[in-house]
Design an enzyme around this catalytic site. Structure first.
Site, PDB file in Angstrom:
ATOM      1  N   SER A 127      -6.451   5.038 -26.532  1.00 41.06           N
ATOM      2  CA  SER A 127      -7.752   4.780 -27.158  1.00 41.06           C
ATOM      3  C   SER A 127      -7.986   3.282 -27.289  1.00 41.06           C
ATOM      4  O   SER A 127      -7.033   2.511 -27.467  1.00 41.06           O
ATOM      5  CB  SER A 127      -7.736   5.418 -28.541  1.00 41.06           C
ATOM      6  OG  SER A 127      -8.814   4.989 -29.320  1.00 41.06           O
ATOM      7  N   TYR A 152      -3.563   7.542 -37.466  1.00 43.14           N
ATOM      8  CA  TYR A 152      -3.983   8.030 -36.144  1.00 43.14           C
ATOM      9  C   TYR A 152      -3.847   6.912 -35.111  1.00 43.14           C
ATOM     10  O   TYR A 152      -3.237   7.086 -34.050  1.00 43.14           O
ATOM     11  CB  TYR A 152      -5.428   8.558 -36.180  1.00 43.14           C
ATOM     12  CG  TYR A 152      -5.983   8.752 -34.785  1.00 43.14           C
ATOM     13  CD1 TYR A 152      -5.593   9.841 -34.017  1.00 43.14           C
ATOM     14  CD2 TYR A 152      -6.838   7.810 -34.196  1.00 43.14           C
ATOM     15  CE1 TYR A 152      -6.052  10.003 -32.715  1.00 43.14           C
ATOM     16  CE2 TYR A 152      -7.304   7.961 -32.903  1.00 43.14           C
ATOM     17  CZ  TYR A 152      -6.906   9.050 -32.169  1.00 43.14           C
ATOM     18  OH  TYR A 152      -7.348   9.200 -30.877  1.00 43.14           O
ATOM     19  N   LYS A 156      -1.243   6.170 -31.564  1.00 43.55           N
ATOM     20  CA  LYS A 156      -1.579   5.779 -30.180  1.00 43.55           C
ATOM     21  C   LYS A 156      -0.755   4.563 -29.757  1.00 43.55           C
ATOM     22  O   LYS A 156      -0.241   4.496 -28.636  1.00 43.55           O
ATOM     23  CB  LYS A 156      -3.086   5.483 -30.055  1.00 43.55           C
ATOM     24  CG  LYS A 156      -3.964   6.716 -30.225  1.00 43.55           C
ATOM     25  CD  LYS A 156      -3.710   7.770 -29.142  1.00 43.55           C
ATOM     26  CE  LYS A 156      -4.425   9.067 -29.401  1.00 43.55           C
ATOM     27  NZ  LYS A 156      -3.957  10.192 -28.591  1.00 43.55           N
TER      28      LYS A 156
HETATM   29  P1  NAD Z   1      -9.713  17.737 -29.326  1.00 45.69           P
HETATM   30  O1  NAD Z   1      -9.245  17.925 -30.729  1.00 45.69           O
HETATM   31  O2  NAD Z   1     -11.017  18.339 -28.941  1.00 45.69           O
HETATM   32  O3  NAD Z   1      -8.598  18.274 -28.304  1.00 45.69           O
HETATM   33  C1  NAD Z   1      -7.224  18.217 -28.595  1.00 45.69           C
HETATM   34  C2  NAD Z   1      -6.639  19.598 -28.329  1.00 45.69           C
HETATM   35  O4  NAD Z   1      -5.246  19.555 -28.610  1.00 45.69           O
HETATM   36  C3  NAD Z   1      -7.236  20.702 -29.208  1.00 45.69           C
HETATM   37  O5  NAD Z   1      -7.658  21.780 -28.396  1.00 45.69           O
HETATM   38  C4  NAD Z   1      -6.089  21.123 -30.125  1.00 45.69           C
HETATM   39  O6  NAD Z   1      -6.141  22.497 -30.448  1.00 45.69           O
HETATM   40  C5  NAD Z   1      -4.887  20.749 -29.289  1.00 45.69           C
HETATM   41  N1  NAD Z   1      -3.657  20.462 -30.047  1.00 45.69           N
HETATM   42  C6  NAD Z   1      -3.492  19.643 -31.109  1.00 45.69           C
HETATM   43  N2  NAD Z   1      -2.207  19.678 -31.522  1.00 45.69           N
HETATM   44  C7  NAD Z   1      -1.547  20.524 -30.684  1.00 45.69           C
HETATM   45  C8  NAD Z   1      -0.204  20.964 -30.590  1.00 45.69           C
HETATM   46  N3  NAD Z   1       0.723  20.571 -31.466  1.00 45.69           N
HETATM   47  N4  NAD Z   1       0.123  21.834 -29.593  1.00 45.69           N
HETATM   48  C9  NAD Z   1      -0.805  22.275 -28.719  1.00 45.69           C
HETATM   49  N5  NAD Z   1      -2.090  21.896 -28.771  1.00 45.69           N
HETATM   50  C10 NAD Z   1      -2.466  21.025 -29.737  1.00 45.69           C
HETATM   51  O7  NAD Z   1      -9.705  16.168 -29.045  1.00 45.69           O
HETATM   52  P2  NAD Z   1     -10.372  15.345 -27.837  1.00 45.69           P
HETATM   53  O8  NAD Z   1     -11.539  14.618 -28.377  1.00 45.69           O
HETATM   54  O9  NAD Z   1     -10.511  16.192 -26.654  1.00 45.69           O
HETATM   55  O10 NAD Z   1      -9.232  14.266 -27.613  1.00 45.69           O
HETATM   56  C11 NAD Z   1      -8.209  14.454 -26.653  1.00 45.69           C
HETATM   57  C12 NAD Z   1      -7.254  13.285 -26.702  1.00 45.69           C
HETATM   58  O11 NAD Z   1      -7.967  12.081 -26.476  1.00 45.69           O
HETATM   59  C13 NAD Z   1      -6.547  13.110 -28.052  1.00 45.69           C
HETATM   60  O12 NAD Z   1      -5.235  12.668 -27.795  1.00 45.69           O
HETATM   61  C14 NAD Z   1      -7.333  12.026 -28.715  1.00 45.69           C
HETATM   62  O13 NAD Z   1      -6.571  11.307 -29.647  1.00 45.69           O
HETATM   63  C15 NAD Z   1      -7.706  11.153 -27.519  1.00 45.69           C
HETATM   64  N6  NAD Z   1      -8.898  10.331 -27.735  1.00 45.69           N
HETATM   65  C16 NAD Z   1     -10.058  10.931 -28.151  1.00 45.69           C
HETATM   66  C17 NAD Z   1     -11.179  10.145 -28.378  1.00 45.69           C
HETATM   67  C18 NAD Z   1     -12.460  10.768 -28.891  1.00 45.69           C
HETATM   68  O14 NAD Z   1     -13.291  10.040 -29.436  1.00 45.69           O
HETATM   69  N7  NAD Z   1     -12.671  12.058 -28.739  1.00 45.69           N
HETATM   70  C19 NAD Z   1     -11.127   8.762 -28.140  1.00 45.69           C
HETATM   71  C20 NAD Z   1      -9.941   8.200 -27.687  1.00 45.69           C
HETATM   72  C21 NAD Z   1      -8.812   8.994 -27.480  1.00 45.69           C
HETATM   73  C1  WQD Z   2     -19.444   4.929 -33.889  1.00 46.23           C
HETATM   74  C2  WQD Z   2     -20.448   4.047 -34.621  1.00 46.23           C
HETATM   75  C3  WQD Z   2     -20.197   4.036 -37.015  1.00 46.23           C
HETATM   76  C4  WQD Z   2     -21.274   8.167 -37.766  1.00 46.23           C
HETATM   77  C5  WQD Z   2     -13.726   6.621 -33.598  1.00 46.23           C
HETATM   78  C6  WQD Z   2     -12.263   6.398 -33.830  1.00 46.23           C
HETATM   79  C7  WQD Z   2     -11.618   5.801 -32.621  1.00 46.23           C
HETATM   80  C8  WQD Z   2     -11.928   6.620 -31.379  1.00 46.23           C
HETATM   81  C9  WQD Z   2     -13.364   6.988 -31.266  1.00 46.23           C
HETATM   82  C10 WQD Z   2     -10.110   8.097 -30.913  1.00 46.23           C
HETATM   83  C11 WQD Z   2     -19.828   3.248 -35.762  1.00 46.23           C
HETATM   84  C12 WQD Z   2     -21.528   4.630 -36.611  1.00 46.23           C
HETATM   85  C13 WQD Z   2     -21.008   6.960 -37.139  1.00 46.23           C
HETATM   86  C14 WQD Z   2     -22.440   8.253 -38.589  1.00 46.23           C
HETATM   87  C15 WQD Z   2     -22.972   5.984 -38.075  1.00 46.23           C
HETATM   88  N1  WQD Z   2     -11.243   7.880 -31.386  1.00 46.23           N
HETATM   89  N2  WQD Z   2     -21.825   5.892 -37.303  1.00 46.23           N
HETATM   90  N3  WQD Z   2     -23.246   7.165 -38.691  1.00 46.23           N
HETATM   91  O1  WQD Z   2     -15.660   4.582 -35.214  1.00 46.23           O
HETATM   92  O2  WQD Z   2     -16.154   3.862 -32.839  1.00 46.23           O
HETATM   93  O3  WQD Z   2     -14.333   5.410 -33.266  1.00 46.23           O
HETATM   94  O4  WQD Z   2     -13.859   7.515 -32.500  1.00 46.23           O
HETATM   95  O5  WQD Z   2      -9.253   7.375 -30.503  1.00 46.23           O
HETATM   96  O6  WQD Z   2     -10.259   5.746 -32.865  1.00 46.23           O
HETATM   97  O7  WQD Z   2     -12.119   5.500 -34.932  1.00 46.23           O
HETATM   98  O8  WQD Z   2     -16.656   6.206 -33.520  1.00 46.23           O
HETATM   99  O9  WQD Z   2     -18.452   7.876 -33.594  1.00 46.23           O
HETATM  100  O10 WQD Z   2     -17.137   7.394 -35.709  1.00 46.23           O
HETATM  101  O11 WQD Z   2     -18.722   5.695 -34.855  1.00 46.23           O
HETATM  102  O12 WQD Z   2     -23.740   5.020 -38.248  1.00 46.23           O
HETATM  103  O13 WQD Z   2     -22.730   9.293 -39.210  1.00 46.23           O
HETATM  104  O14 WQD Z   2     -21.423   4.897 -35.249  1.00 46.23           O
HETATM  105  O15 WQD Z   2     -20.346   3.234 -38.165  1.00 46.23           O
HETATM  106  O16 WQD Z   2     -20.447   2.007 -35.809  1.00 46.23           O
HETATM  107  P1  WQD Z   2     -15.718   4.912 -33.774  1.00 46.23           P
HETATM  108  P2  WQD Z   2     -17.734   6.889 -34.444  1.00 46.23           P
END
Ligand code: NAD
Ligand code: WQD
Length: 344
Positions: A127, A152, A156
């Protein structure tokens, strides 16, 4: 068939979209997921899009016995994508032990099993959170990482270090760390998308839920930042584009196109888009007005961050393609589909 890929967390938001792209590219997919943040109907959505129902194992990736059974029953896995993790930043502050235990044990198990079962390539969902507040934008992969502000985020950073240490120790695997920026949107078919649990903390699900009337008003957290319109800036990446990055990353490792055993790529568009601009794009593309108000800053928010995706563009040959308007339309279509299905 190009190869067999284990998609850990493949029932989730990004994993389900990636399964679709892997199957479209000719890979065979085995999903393992404990359904802690997803549900079984995702398989139907994937099947409706691709015509193929991926193999599914309901198991917890922290359970080594269950994981060994999986590898014994599904012989010949060539690559793993590790999406499985707990991902709510706020919740991780309340439950740090749960976050460290889940996110790190999943990773350790997979890394330990790979050489045992001859699995070659590993893609890890990292991330942009590892960068903290950047000194410069757009940010490149060699920018310094900063101390995580949540458990969290710390998982990462530690995960990236663990993968590097395992490779340095001589483990016969290759790994690619993909640092996602802000994944949003849904598959254009609206067969799969994001299923947030409870009140969404992330901007786009909150916005679409407000647009459809589940939430009264979107709160915009801060409009007095040092940015052109005063709201924070992010790099919003379409989830289908993001999914495609995993396919090319795997192909790179499995086809031996890389010299390095460990590579890191930013996966973003390269465009900084403000929260206000995103809201404007939603209203423009869908014609739906979103009730909103400007409230105090959210503690801990990064002010501005966007990717320099040049390395992914040149080395992986991957580039974000969707327009912001198309992405907003896909998010809206998905929200409407959830309503039709009586889910939201
Ligand atoms: P998500 O929660 O939709 O998907 C994660 C999946 O993993 C879920 O289906 C959950 O049931 C499963 N899971 C969790 N723990 C488990 C375990 N112990 N065993 C088996 N399955 C398990 O999340 P996502 O948004 O698809 O994110 C996927 C990956 O990408 C995560 O590692 C997340 O940290 C990373 N990521 C997400 C974002 C974002 O904003 N969505 C941003 C950066 C990184
Ligand atoms: C985006 C912008 C908020 C909600 C998070 C995690 C990061 C990564 C992605 C996994 C910000 C603003 C939000 C609302 C708002 N995940 N906002 N009103 O904070 O960039 O990142 O998700 O790795 O680790 O921290 O994403 O979607 O929460 O916010 O104004 O109701 O939207 O302040 O500026 P963020 P976000």
């Amino acid at each position: 068939m190009k190869g067999k890929i284990l998609v850990a967390g493949g029932m989730g938001f990004i994993g389900s979209h990636t399964t679709v792209e892997l199957q479209n590219a000719g890979f065979e997919v085995v999903i393992v997921d404990n359904l802690s943040n997803s549900n079984i109907e995702v398989l139907d959505g994937i099947e409706r899009i691709t015509g193929i129902r991926p193999a599914f194992v309901e198991a917890d990736c922290t359970d080594m016995v269950a994981m060994r059974r999986l590898f014994d029953e599904h012989k010949g896995i060539n690559g793993i994508i590790d999406f499985a993790a707990s991902k709510a930043v706020g919740e991780s502050m309340q439950k740090p032990i749960m976050y460290y235990r889940n996110n790190l044990n999943i990773l350790l198990n997979l890394l330990e099993l790979m050489p045992e079962y001859g699995v070659k390539g590993f893609v890890f969902s990292s991330s942009c959170t590892v960068y903290g507040e950047p000194d410069h934008n757009p940010i490149t992969e060699d920018a310094p990482t900063k101390k995580a502000t949540s458990p969290y985020g710390a998982t990462k950073q530690v995960s990236e270090d663990i993968i590097a240490d395992v490779i340095r120790s001589g483990s016969p695997i290759k790994a690619i760390l993909l640092r996602y920026f802000n994944p949003i949107g849904a598959h254009p078919s609206a067969e799969i998308g994001e299923l947030p649990n409870g009140v969404p903390a992330n901007l786009v699900p909150y916005l679409t839920q407000t647009a459809i009337g589940v939430r009264k008003e979107l709160s915009i957290f801060g409009n007095d930042y040092d940015t052109p319109d005063g709201t924070c800036i992010r790099d919003f990446i379409n989830v289908v584009d993001l999914a495609k990055a995993h396919v090319v990353a795997l192909e790179r490792m499995l086809d031996n196109k890389s010299e390095e055993a460990l590579e890191v790529f930013n996966i973003g568009t390269g465009d900084g888009v403000s929260v206000q601009q995103l809201l404007d794009a939603f209203e423009r593309s869908t014609g739906v007005k979103v009730p909103h108000k400007y409230v105090a800053r959210r503690p801990g928010d990064i002010v501005k961050i966007w990717a320099d995706p040049k390395k992914a563009n040149e080395v992986l040959g991957w580039k974000a393609e969707a327009t912001l308007d198309d992405t907003m339309l896909s998010a809206w279509k998905w929200q409407q589909r959830l309503r039709e299905r009586g889910i939201m």
